[in-house]
Every structure is written in structure tokens, then in C-alpha cells.
Write a protein that holds these residues in place. Structure first.
Motif, PDB file in Angstrom:
ATOM      1  N   ALA A 102       0.234   3.737 -15.548  1.00  0.00           N
ATOM      2  CA  ALA A 102      -0.374   2.474 -15.117  1.00  0.00           C
ATOM      3  C   ALA A 102      -0.760   1.625 -16.321  1.00  0.00           C
ATOM      4  O   ALA A 102      -0.551   0.402 -16.339  1.00  0.00           O
ATOM      5  N   ARG A 103      -1.342   2.253 -17.337  1.00  0.00           N
ATOM      6  CA  ARG A 103      -1.690   1.513 -18.555  1.00  0.00           C
ATOM      7  C   ARG A 103      -0.447   0.940 -19.221  1.00  0.00           C
ATOM      8  O   ARG A 103      -0.457  -0.197 -19.712  1.00  0.00           O
ATOM      9  N   TYR A 104       0.621   1.741 -19.232  1.00  0.00           N
ATOM     10  CA  TYR A 104       1.857   1.268 -19.864  1.00  0.00           C
ATOM     11  C   TYR A 104       2.469   0.124 -19.059  1.00  0.00           C
ATOM     12  O   TYR A 104       2.993  -0.841 -19.627  1.00  0.00           O
ATOM     13  N   ALA A 105       2.392   0.214 -17.736  1.00  0.00           N
ATOM     14  CA  ALA A 105       2.912  -0.864 -16.886  1.00  0.00           C
ATOM     15  C   ALA A 105       2.188  -2.175 -17.180  1.00  0.00           C
ATOM     16  O   ALA A 105       2.811  -3.238 -17.285  1.00  0.00           O
ATOM     17  N   LEU A 106       0.871  -2.111 -17.321  1.00  0.00           N
ATOM     18  CA  LEU A 106       0.103  -3.315 -17.626  1.00  0.00           C
ATOM     19  C   LEU A 106       0.463  -3.848 -19.005  1.00  0.00           C
ATOM     20  O   LEU A 106       0.568  -5.065 -19.213  1.00  0.00           O
ATOM     21  N   SER A 107       0.678  -2.937 -19.952  1.00  0.00           N
ATOM     22  CA  SER A 107       1.011  -3.355 -21.314  1.00  0.00           C
ATOM     23  C   SER A 107       2.353  -4.084 -21.365  1.00  0.00           C
ATOM     24  O   SER A 107       2.466  -5.157 -21.962  1.00  0.00           O
ATOM     25  N   ILE A 108       3.367  -3.530 -20.726  1.00  0.00           N
ATOM     26  CA  ILE A 108       4.682  -4.170 -20.796  1.00  0.00           C
ATOM     27  C   ILE A 108       4.733  -5.427 -19.924  1.00  0.00           C
ATOM     28  O   ILE A 108       5.470  -6.369 -20.226  1.00  0.00           O
ATOM     29  N   ALA A 109       3.936  -5.455 -18.850  1.00  0.00           N
ATOM     30  CA  ALA A 109       3.877  -6.677 -18.043  1.00  0.00           C
ATOM     31  C   ALA A 109       3.346  -7.837 -18.887  1.00  0.00           C
ATOM     32  O   ALA A 109       3.879  -8.952 -18.845  1.00  0.00           O
ATOM     33  N   ARG A 110       2.290  -7.570 -19.645  1.00  0.00           N
ATOM     34  CA  ARG A 110       1.748  -8.623 -20.515  1.00  0.00           C
ATOM     35  C   ARG A 110       2.742  -8.977 -21.618  1.00  0.00           C
ATOM     36  O   ARG A 110       2.836 -10.137 -22.043  1.00  0.00           O
ATOM     37  N   LYS A 111       3.498  -7.985 -22.073  1.00  0.00           N
ATOM     38  CA  LYS A 111       4.449  -8.242 -23.150  1.00  0.00           C
ATOM     39  C   LYS A 111       5.572  -9.177 -22.690  1.00  0.00           C
ATOM     40  O   LYS A 111       6.094  -9.968 -23.488  1.00  0.00           O
ATOM     41  N   ILE A 112       5.942  -9.111 -21.423  1.00  0.00           N
ATOM     42  CA  ILE A 112       7.006  -9.997 -20.936  1.00  0.00           C
ATOM     43  C   ILE A 112       6.454 -11.336 -20.453  1.00  0.00           C
ATOM     44  O   ILE A 112       7.196 -12.154 -19.924  1.00  0.00           O
ATOM     45  N   CYS A 146      -5.389  -6.891 -13.239  1.00  0.00           N
ATOM     46  CA  CYS A 146      -5.833  -5.651 -12.610  1.00  0.00           C
ATOM     47  C   CYS A 146      -6.016  -4.561 -13.662  1.00  0.00           C
ATOM     48  O   CYS A 146      -5.670  -4.719 -14.837  1.00  0.00           O
ATOM     49  N   THR A 147      -6.553  -3.425 -13.239  1.00  0.00           N
ATOM     50  CA  THR A 147      -6.833  -2.301 -14.129  1.00  0.00           C
ATOM     51  C   THR A 147      -5.930  -1.118 -13.769  1.00  0.00           C
ATOM     52  O   THR A 147      -5.334  -1.095 -12.677  1.00  0.00           O
ATOM     53  N   PRO A 148      -5.811  -0.130 -14.645  1.00  0.00           N
ATOM     54  CA  PRO A 148      -5.024   1.062 -14.289  1.00  0.00           C
ATOM     55  C   PRO A 148      -5.528   1.724 -13.016  1.00  0.00           C
ATOM     56  O   PRO A 148      -4.729   2.233 -12.217  1.00  0.00           O
ATOM     57  N   GLU A 149      -6.853   1.718 -12.823  1.00  0.00           N
ATOM     58  CA  GLU A 149      -7.419   2.331 -11.609  1.00  0.00           C
ATOM     59  C   GLU A 149      -6.943   1.611 -10.347  1.00  0.00           C
ATOM     60  O   GLU A 149      -6.732   2.244  -9.305  1.00  0.00           O
ATOM     61  N   ASP A 150      -6.773   0.290 -10.424  1.00  0.00           N
ATOM     62  CA  ASP A 150      -6.286  -0.454  -9.267  1.00  0.00           C
ATOM     63  C   ASP A 150      -4.888   0.005  -8.869  1.00  0.00           C
ATOM     64  O   ASP A 150      -4.535   0.036  -7.682  1.00  0.00           O
ATOM     65  N   ILE A 151      -4.096   0.385  -9.879  1.00  0.00           N
ATOM     66  CA  ILE A 151      -2.715   0.807  -9.604  1.00  0.00           C
ATOM     67  C   ILE A 151      -2.691   2.219  -9.029  1.00  0.00           C
ATOM     68  O   ILE A 151      -2.057   2.465  -7.992  1.00  0.00           O
ATOM     69  N   SER A 207       0.826  -1.207   0.000  1.00  0.00           N
ATOM     70  CA  SER A 207       0.000   0.000   0.000  1.00  0.00           C
ATOM     71  C   SER A 207       0.863   1.262   0.000  1.00  0.00           C
ATOM     72  O   SER A 207       0.380   2.353   0.302  1.00  0.00           O
ATOM     73  N   ASP A 208       2.138   1.120  -0.340  1.00  0.00           N
ATOM     74  CA  ASP A 208       3.043   2.256  -0.393  1.00  0.00           C
ATOM     75  C   ASP A 208       2.548   3.270  -1.427  1.00  0.00           C
ATOM     76  O   ASP A 208       2.280   2.926  -2.579  1.00  0.00           O
ATOM     77  N   LYS A 209       2.421   4.523  -1.027  1.00  0.00           N
ATOM     78  CA  LYS A 209       1.824   5.539  -1.887  1.00  0.00           C
ATOM     79  C   LYS A 209       2.642   5.815  -3.142  1.00  0.00           C
ATOM     80  O   LYS A 209       2.100   6.325  -4.138  1.00  0.00           O
ATOM     81  N   GLN A 210       3.922   5.500  -3.134  1.00  0.00           N
ATOM     82  CA  GLN A 210       4.720   5.767  -4.328  1.00  0.00           C
ATOM     83  C   GLN A 210       4.302   4.872  -5.498  1.00  0.00           C
ATOM     84  O   GLN A 210       4.598   5.170  -6.657  1.00  0.00           O
ATOM     85  N   LEU A 211       3.577   3.811  -5.196  1.00  0.00           N
ATOM     86  CA  LEU A 211       3.118   2.918  -6.261  1.00  0.00           C
ATOM     87  C   LEU A 211       2.119   3.600  -7.184  1.00  0.00           C
ATOM     88  O   LEU A 211       1.878   3.141  -8.304  1.00  0.00           O
ATOM     89  N   LYS A 212       1.525   4.713  -6.735  1.00  0.00           N
ATOM     90  CA  LYS A 212       0.508   5.404  -7.523  1.00  0.00           C
ATOM     91  C   LYS A 212       1.042   5.856  -8.874  1.00  0.00           C
ATOM     92  O   LYS A 212       0.314   5.842  -9.875  1.00  0.00           O
ATOM     93  N   THR A 213       2.299   6.266  -8.941  1.00  0.00           N
ATOM     94  CA  THR A 213       2.860   6.752 -10.208  1.00  0.00           C
ATOM     95  C   THR A 213       3.158   5.625 -11.182  1.00  0.00           C
ATOM     96  O   THR A 213       3.424   5.867 -12.356  1.00  0.00           O
ATOM     97  N   ALA A 214       3.148   4.379 -10.683  1.00  0.00           N
ATOM     98  CA  ALA A 214       3.467   3.181 -11.479  1.00  0.00           C
ATOM     99  C   ALA A 214       4.939   3.099 -11.859  1.00  0.00           C
ATOM    100  O   ALA A 214       5.339   2.176 -12.576  1.00  0.00           O
ATOM    101  N   HIS A 215       5.773   4.035 -11.382  1.00  0.00           N
ATOM    102  CA  HIS A 215       7.202   3.983 -11.710  1.00  0.00           C
ATOM    103  C   HIS A 215       7.830   2.691 -11.204  1.00  0.00           C
ATOM    104  O   HIS A 215       8.636   2.057 -11.910  1.00  0.00           O
ATOM    105  N   PHE A 216       7.495   2.306  -9.978  1.00  0.00           N
ATOM    106  CA  PHE A 216       8.106   1.103  -9.406  1.00  0.00           C
ATOM    107  C   PHE A 216       7.748  -0.122 -10.240  1.00  0.00           C
ATOM    108  O   PHE A 216       8.602  -0.977 -10.497  1.00  0.00           O
ATOM    109  N   LEU A 217       6.502  -0.220 -10.678  1.00  0.00           N
ATOM    110  CA  LEU A 217       6.069  -1.382 -11.450  1.00  0.00           C
ATOM    111  C   LEU A 217       6.724  -1.403 -12.829  1.00  0.00           C
ATOM    112  O   LEU A 217       7.074  -2.467 -13.347  1.00  0.00           O
ATOM    113  N   ILE A 218       6.894  -0.219 -13.429  1.00  0.00           N
ATOM    114  CA  ILE A 218       7.597  -0.150 -14.717  1.00  0.00           C
ATOM    115  C   ILE A 218       9.051  -0.542 -14.544  1.00  0.00           C
ATOM    116  O   ILE A 218       9.622  -1.286 -15.354  1.00  0.00           O
TER     117      ILE A 218
END
Length: 428
Positions: free
Chosen positions: A344-354, A360-365, A304-315
């Protein structure tokens, strides 16, 4: 229905709005097409989004009805030429179709579904409702009739398991709460996760009344407790009644158990993966990677770390698994909600690509929903452990568990011949 209340025009006979919303998308679109064919005075009707659209006649009539007579298709031309004209007409009204002319001619149902959905979303063409119709909508609990994001996630995951229902057909759930209240899909998932856990001989395969529903619900609760799920204050009546919160609680635990079991098996050391270990893996993976420009994201303290909101960590996490997958020019600073959503949308896209199977949805992120963040990171970890390994063959759906049990009971145990005793040695 909230965005397009005019869909109430698609009701047939004494059908209720709730029943209409429970239909799968392709059937709603078939009904929508037939509505406009009737409005155009055509005798043609479709039953599917495949072969019935292959000659482009229906598309021609539908688009002229929606956009006017200026969209002309030469119905005397070969079918492939007609398909080209249909898609050219779509582009003329501002739609970029994903479907190709050959897909129309071959009756590709999935791509036709996507194309007709594009047409519907661009201009559904249904007449507005009058005050009486709108009053009827006011009495409908749209939140109860529709799926929440969490429910859609669990539905997508369940459908991805490639299970079979009691009739031997591939299990596909469209309405999570309505279709899980008989207990059978949940029991199938439980048996998939822990084979042999469900007492199928006691389960009512074709429930016909509330007593049967409650009986199957009781089996769900008993099996879940035997699997060490936390099912406090959940009874068979709750499952049978389609209690949203409690069904979501069961599905969350099953999806988490399945994810953790899969990660544990891929590790190969016999130890169970815990949530803290998933966070440690993600932090160490990101820390060991380097962005082309600038440092990687700092470690997260929790899901639940708030920095996850930017999706930088997931990217950064996806880049650590597959550095060449990320185009850093597409990553924004994530300071505004719009920029964070793009990330968030880009994170989901590249996650599926790998190769990560994320639901989950961008809103969840951007809302930092811990459950969905857990599934995202776990899916990337799974993809990382499977990289470089030979791909597994496509798995066919296993027969329903209750049929496997019946078949096993019908097969007699093989006769095992005792090994011959060694000849006695002569005593000198």
C-alpha cells in the motif's frame, strides 16, 4: 498526545490540552525547542523554524540537552561548518537527516520542521507526568481532540485547493472540526467548485457569536442543497456545533463532487463521470497491461472488493499508466498485513510519482475503504489523462469570492456602442 502524554509539559499558563493540540505542528515544535532551551539554562528563544535556527546554536544546545554533552559543535567555526557538525551529530545518534547544511544556514523552514520532528520522534526529552497530570489527561476526550484519518484526508485536500480566506491569506486548516464550524472554509470550497453558488453578501465574514455561526451554517446547508448535495437531517446548528459526522459527510460530498467534475472536464465529451465508469476504466486499464512476470490482477467488482487489500490492483493500475515507474522487486505477495502495508505504501509512492494527487493512507487501502479507493483511482485516471499534455502554469490563489463579488458590483458596465446601420441602398 496519546503516544506522548509528556507533551502536556508544553502547556503555558491556563492553556488547555485541547488548545495545545489545535496548534499547528511547527508551533508545537517551537514551544518544545524553547522548553529545552530553558531547561538548559539558555537565554536564547526561537520564534520560528527558519532564520532562528540558521546559526546552529539552538540545534547545538537542543541536542546536547537531549543526548548529552558528548555532541559537540564548535560555535567559533563558520556557520556552514557548524551546520555540518550538527548533522554529523544527528547521524551519530542514529538519525538520518533529510536536511542539508546549506538548508540549515539558509533557514529553510520546511526542512527544519522535518529535522526537528525527527529529533522529537527519536527523543522528546520531556519529563514523565505524575499521577495528578495523568488524571487530567483521562478527562480529555483524545478522540474528539485529534483528527481521524478521514478528517486528515479532507484537511489535506482542502489545503491543496490554494484558496484564500476572508483576510486574503492562503487558507490553511489545521483542525478540521474547530475551524470549519464558522462555515467560511466550507463556503469557500463550495464557491471554488461551483463559482457564484455562495451568497457572499449575506455571509458573516467575521462571526463573533453563536448566532453568526448558525447563520453561516445555514448558508452552507442552503448552498449545498442548491449544488444537489445530500444534506438530510443536517442544519446550520450542526455545522456551528462542529458535529464530526455531519461535517465529514459534507466534506466527503464536496471532495467527490470536485473529483468527478475534474474528470468530466478532462474527458471533454460533456458527459458526467459516474462511479461505475471509474471502476470500468480501472479494470480495462489493468486488463490491457502485462506484468513482466505473471498476469495482472483480476478485475474488481466494486470499490469494496477484498482483493484491493493487497494493493496489487492499484500497483497494476499505476504500472498500466507508466510501466517504467514500478520496481516489481519491491512488490510483496501481500498475504500478511505487514506485506500488504508495504504494498500500500509503495502504491501511494508510485501514484504520486506519476503525478496523481492522492491523499489516502496505507491503512485506507488495506482496510479497503471505498471512499478512499475511489479517490485513489480517480487521481490516477486524472494523471493518465493529463500525461503528454503541456503542464499548466502555477495558479495563483484567486481572491476570496466575496471580494470578487464586491469588485464586480463596483465596476460599471462598459458602454457598448451600437453598430452603425448600413447605408440605405438606392432603389433603381
Amino acid at each position: 498526545l496519546t503516544e506522548h502524554p509528556e507533551m502536556a509539559r508544553l502547556l503555558e499558563g491556563d492553556e488547555t490540552l485541547a488548545a495545545l493540540l489545535a496548534l499547528p505542528p511547527e508551533r508545537i515544535l517551537v514551544r518544545w525547542i524553547n522548553y529545552h532551551l530553558g531547561a538548559a539554562g539558555s537565554d536564547r528563544r526561537v520564534k520560528n523554524l527558519g532564520k532562528d535556527l540558521a546559526d546552529s546554536v539552538v540545534y547545538s544546545t537542543l541536542m546536547r540537552q537531549l543526548y548529552g554533552p558528548g555532541l559537540v559543535v564548535d560555535l567559533g567555526a563558520p556557520v556552514d561548518k557548524r551546520a555540518v557538525q550538527v548533522l554529523d551529530n544527528a547521524r551519530a545518534v542514529g538519525i538520518t537527516p533529510f536536511i542539508k547544511p546549506g538548508d540549515v544556514v539558509s533557514g529553510n523552514a520546511k526542512l527544519n520542521l522535518a529535522f526537528t520532528a525527527q529529533l522529537f520522534n527519536d527523543r522528546h526529552g520531556l519529563p514523565p507526568l505524575d499521577d495528578e497530570d495523568l488524571a487530567g489527561l483521562a478527562d480529555l476526550d483524545l478522540d474528539d481532540a485529534g483528527d481521524t484519518r478521514e478528517a486528515r484526508t479532507f484537511k489535506l485536500w482542502l489545503n491543496s485547493l490554494n484558496l484564500l480566506d476572508q483576510n486574503g491569506d492562503v487558507l490553511q486548516v489545521n483542525d478540521l472540526f474547530r475551524e470549519l464550524c464558522n462555515g467560511l472554509p466550507i463556503l469557500s470550497v463550495m464557491d471554488h467548485i461551483q463559482a457564484g453558488s455562495v451568497p457572499w453578501r449575506k455571509v458573516v465574514q467575521t462571526p463573533k457569536n453563536k448566532h453568526h455561526l448558525v447563520e453561516n451554517g445555514n448558508h452552507v446547508v442552503a448552498t449545498g442543497k442548491a449544488m444537489d448535495l445530500v444534506l438530510v437531517n443536517i442544519g446550520g446548528t450542526d455545522i456551528a456545533a462542529g458535529n464530526k459526522k455531519l461535517i465529514l459527510a459534507v466534506m466527503w460530498q464536496l471532495m467527490r463532487r470536485s473529483t468527478v467534475d475534474l474528470l468530466s472536464s478532462l474527458k471533454g465529451d460533456g458527459t458526467k463521470v459516474e462511479e461505475d465508469e471509474i471502476i470500468r476504466w480501472a479494470n480495462s486499464k489493468v486488463a490491457a497491461s502485462v506484468r513482466p512476470a505473471g498476469p495482472s490482477s483480476p478485475p474488481i467488482r466494486s470499490l469494496s472488493d477484498k482483493q484491493l487489500k493487497t494493493a496489487h490492483f492499484l500497483i497494476d493500475l499505476c504500472a498500466a499508466v507508466s510501466p517504467d515507474t514500478v520496481n516489481w522487486d519491491l512488490v510483496t505477495d501481500g498475504r500478511t498485513d505487514d506485506d500488504a502495508t508495504l504494498n500500500a505504501r509503495y502504491a501511494l509512492s508510485i501514484a504520486r510519482k506519476i503525478g496523481a494527487c492522492v491523499f489516502c493512507t496505507p491503512e485506507d487501502i488495506i482496510e479497503v475503504r471505498p471512499k478512499m479507493i475511489l479517490f485513489f483511482i480517480a487521481a490516477v485516471w486524472q494523471a493518465d489523462m493529463q500525461r503528454g499534455k503541456p503542464s499548466l502554469p502555477q495558479r495563483k490563489p484567486a481572491p476570496p469570492a466575496h471580494r470578487r463579488a464586491s469588485a464586480a458590483a463596483a465596476v460599471p458596465e462598459p458602454h457598448v456602442l451600437a453598430a452603425p446601420e448600413p447605408p440605405a441602398r438606392a432603389v433603381p
